[in-house]
Design a protein around this motif. Structure first.
Motif, mmCIF file in Angstrom:
data_model
loop_
_atom_site.group_PDB
_atom_site.id
_atom_site.type_symbol
_atom_site.label_atom_id
_atom_site.label_comp_id
_atom_site.label_asym_id
_atom_site.label_seq_id
_atom_site.Cartn_x
_atom_site.Cartn_y
_atom_site.Cartn_z
ATOM 1 N N GLN A 135 7.688 -7.229 -9.434
ATOM 2 C CA GLN A 135 7.148 -5.971 -8.925
ATOM 3 C C GLN A 135 5.646 -5.838 -9.192
ATOM 4 O OE1 GLN A 135 8.474 -3.584 -6.999
ATOM 5 N NE2 GLN A 135 10.269 -4.893 -6.787
ATOM 6 N N ALA A 155 3.005 -5.365 -6.193
ATOM 7 C CA ALA A 155 2.206 -4.136 -6.138
ATOM 8 C C ALA A 155 0.718 -4.439 -6.005
ATOM 9 C CB ALA A 155 2.465 -3.289 -7.380
ATOM 10 N N ALA A 202 -0.680 -4.364 1.767
ATOM 11 C CA ALA A 202 0.627 -4.078 2.360
ATOM 12 C C ALA A 202 1.120 -5.200 3.270
ATOM 13 C CB ALA A 202 0.578 -2.759 3.118
ATOM 14 N N ARG A 226 1.956 -8.230 1.240
ATOM 15 C CA ARG A 226 3.149 -7.962 0.435
ATOM 16 C C ARG A 226 4.413 -8.203 1.254
ATOM 17 N NH1 ARG A 226 2.629 -2.670 -0.302
ATOM 18 N NH2 ARG A 226 1.191 -3.008 -2.028
ATOM 19 N N GLN A 227 4.452 -7.693 2.475
ATOM 20 C CA GLN A 227 5.645 -7.872 3.299
ATOM 21 C C GLN A 227 5.866 -9.334 3.639
ATOM 22 O OE1 GLN A 227 7.873 -5.231 4.121
ATOM 23 N NE2 GLN A 227 9.058 -7.116 4.378
ATOM 24 N N ASP A 258 12.336 -2.262 5.161
ATOM 25 C CA ASP A 258 11.185 -2.101 4.268
ATOM 26 C C ASP A 258 10.125 -1.210 4.907
ATOM 27 O OD1 ASP A 258 12.293 -3.740 2.330
ATOM 28 O OD2 ASP A 258 11.279 -5.539 3.048
ATOM 29 N N GLU A 294 8.615 2.244 3.568
ATOM 30 C CA GLU A 294 7.183 2.414 3.353
ATOM 31 C C GLU A 294 6.690 3.698 4.005
ATOM 32 O OE1 GLU A 294 3.325 1.720 2.067
ATOM 33 O OE2 GLU A 294 5.205 0.747 1.457
ATOM 34 N N ARG A 353 8.140 3.040 -7.588
ATOM 35 C CA ARG A 353 8.374 2.286 -6.349
ATOM 36 C C ARG A 353 8.788 0.869 -6.718
ATOM 37 N NH1 ARG A 353 6.557 1.736 -0.902
ATOM 38 N NH2 ARG A 353 8.251 0.500 -0.033
ATOM 39 N N TYR A 365 9.405 -2.466 -4.678
ATOM 40 C CA TYR A 365 9.295 -3.118 -3.370
ATOM 41 C C TYR A 365 10.471 -4.054 -3.122
ATOM 42 C CZ TYR A 365 4.577 -1.273 -3.452
ATOM 43 O OH TYR A 365 3.504 -0.429 -3.526
#
Length: 340
Positions: A236, A240, A244, A247-248, A272, A276, A335, A337
């Motif tokens: 995580q 983080a 974005a 990250r995906q 996801d 978001e 959060r 992810y």
């Protein structure tokens, strides 16, 4: 409590471990086969009635309002839709002749755009529960890991990629198996400098060594291995720190690495994105809420907060208000992810 420890402690909370959305008499229901949050229908509460005492239209409206209040905020999620299964079973138990029609009318009234998908899911849950009924004694006689693997195999066969979403909160059988595996999880949880691909590799290698490659693959396919991976603080923290879009991409790559199919990766990426958007909306709401609290008080503040909740959450606003009255602010949670 750290998120990883919370995952490891799920067994003590009697979440859905083997039975899922299935009725078991209280006197004989194994602790490992209970439904989550006490949602299993009760025989005592279901006194069969030929027809509702209220007018059908009035009962439909009341049920629709109830479903909106309880499930409206997350009704697009398969796990929430599956929770309606016990609502339907309660109605069928109480009104054998009219229960199904009441349920369908109430769902159509509350969630017109999702009604068909909800009814399709109910049919699959009926199929799954008939399978459970037909195999109940044999399943209870199996060792835990064999039972978990067979349950997940059947869930995958009936629900496909939705299975891991419907039973997302179920205790992870990989995590619950042995002290040795928990020790590996604890070590990897603190390995903040280890690359994400190596964390995933060591997690999968440990599962293969402890449970055998075939069972490990079944657990990976059920989502259990992915849940363990994304529950780790080390994962995580690194996720983080990424932009974005990166990250995906990273989450998608990790899912592929531990055995998710391309179709499952695509569907989970869409989920996801929906999460978001909810978190971004919640973040904006909380910022505006704090600004109001700094400027207003008393009745003026309450009126302004009511308007703000309505603006951001629409028909889910009453649910948000009730949570806040109880001291729970969902967008102040941590959060995670790939999980929430």
């Amino acid at each position: 409590m750290k998120p990883l420890n919370s995952v490891l402690a799920l067994g003590a909370l009697a979440l859905v471990i083997a039975g899922g959305f299935h009725y078991w008499p209280e006197s004989s229901k194994p602790a490992a086969m209970q439904a989550p949050n006490g949602s299993t229908p009760s025989r005592a509460a279901a006194t069969p009635t030929t027809e509702p005492t209220q007018s059908g239209d009035q009962r439909v409206v009341e049920l629709a309002v109830k479903y909106l209040e309880l499930y409206g905020d997350t009704i697009t999620e398969p796990a929430t839709q599956a929770r309606l299964y016990n609502e339907r079973r309660n109605l069928l138990a109480r009104y054998p002749d009219a229960g199904d029609e009441l349920f369908q009318s109430a769902v159509t009234t509350a969630f017109p755009e999702l009604a068909d998908s909800i009814f399709a899911l109910m049919a699959k849950l009926d199929l799954y529960n008939r399978w459970l009924d037909n195999h109940e004694l044999r399943l209870q006689g199996l060792p835990d890991m064999e039972r978990y693997a067979e349950l997940w195999q059947q869930r995958e066969a009936i629900f496909g990629p939705l299975a891991s979403q419907i039973w997302a909160e179920e205790q992870n059988p990989v995590e619950a198996k042995s002290d040795q595996f928990q020790q590996t999880l604890a070590r990897l949880d603190q390995a903040n400098q280890m690359p994400l691909t190596e964390l995933a590799h060591q997690l999968q290698t440990t599962a293969d060594e402890l449970y055998g490659a075939d069972l490990a693959r079944q657990l990976a396919g059920s989502g259990a291995t992915g849940h363990a991976l994304f529950s780790m603080d080390s994962v995580q923290q690194q996720l983080a720190s990424l932009p974005a879009d990166k990250r995906q991409q990273t989450i998608n790559a990790l899912r592929r690495q531990i055995g998710y199919s391309e179709e499952t990766v695509r569907q989970l990426a869409e989920e996801d994105q929906r999460r978001e958007e909810k978190w971004q909306k919640g973040k904006a709401y909380m910022a505006e809420r704090r600004a109001l609290e700094n400027r207003l008080n008393g009745d003026q503040l309450e009126a302004a907060l009511t308007d703000l909740r309505q603006e951001h959450f629409g028909f889910s606003a009453p649910t948000i208000e009730r949570e806040e009255e109880e001291g729970f602010f969902r967008f102040e949670r941590e959060r995670r992810y790939g999980l929430n």
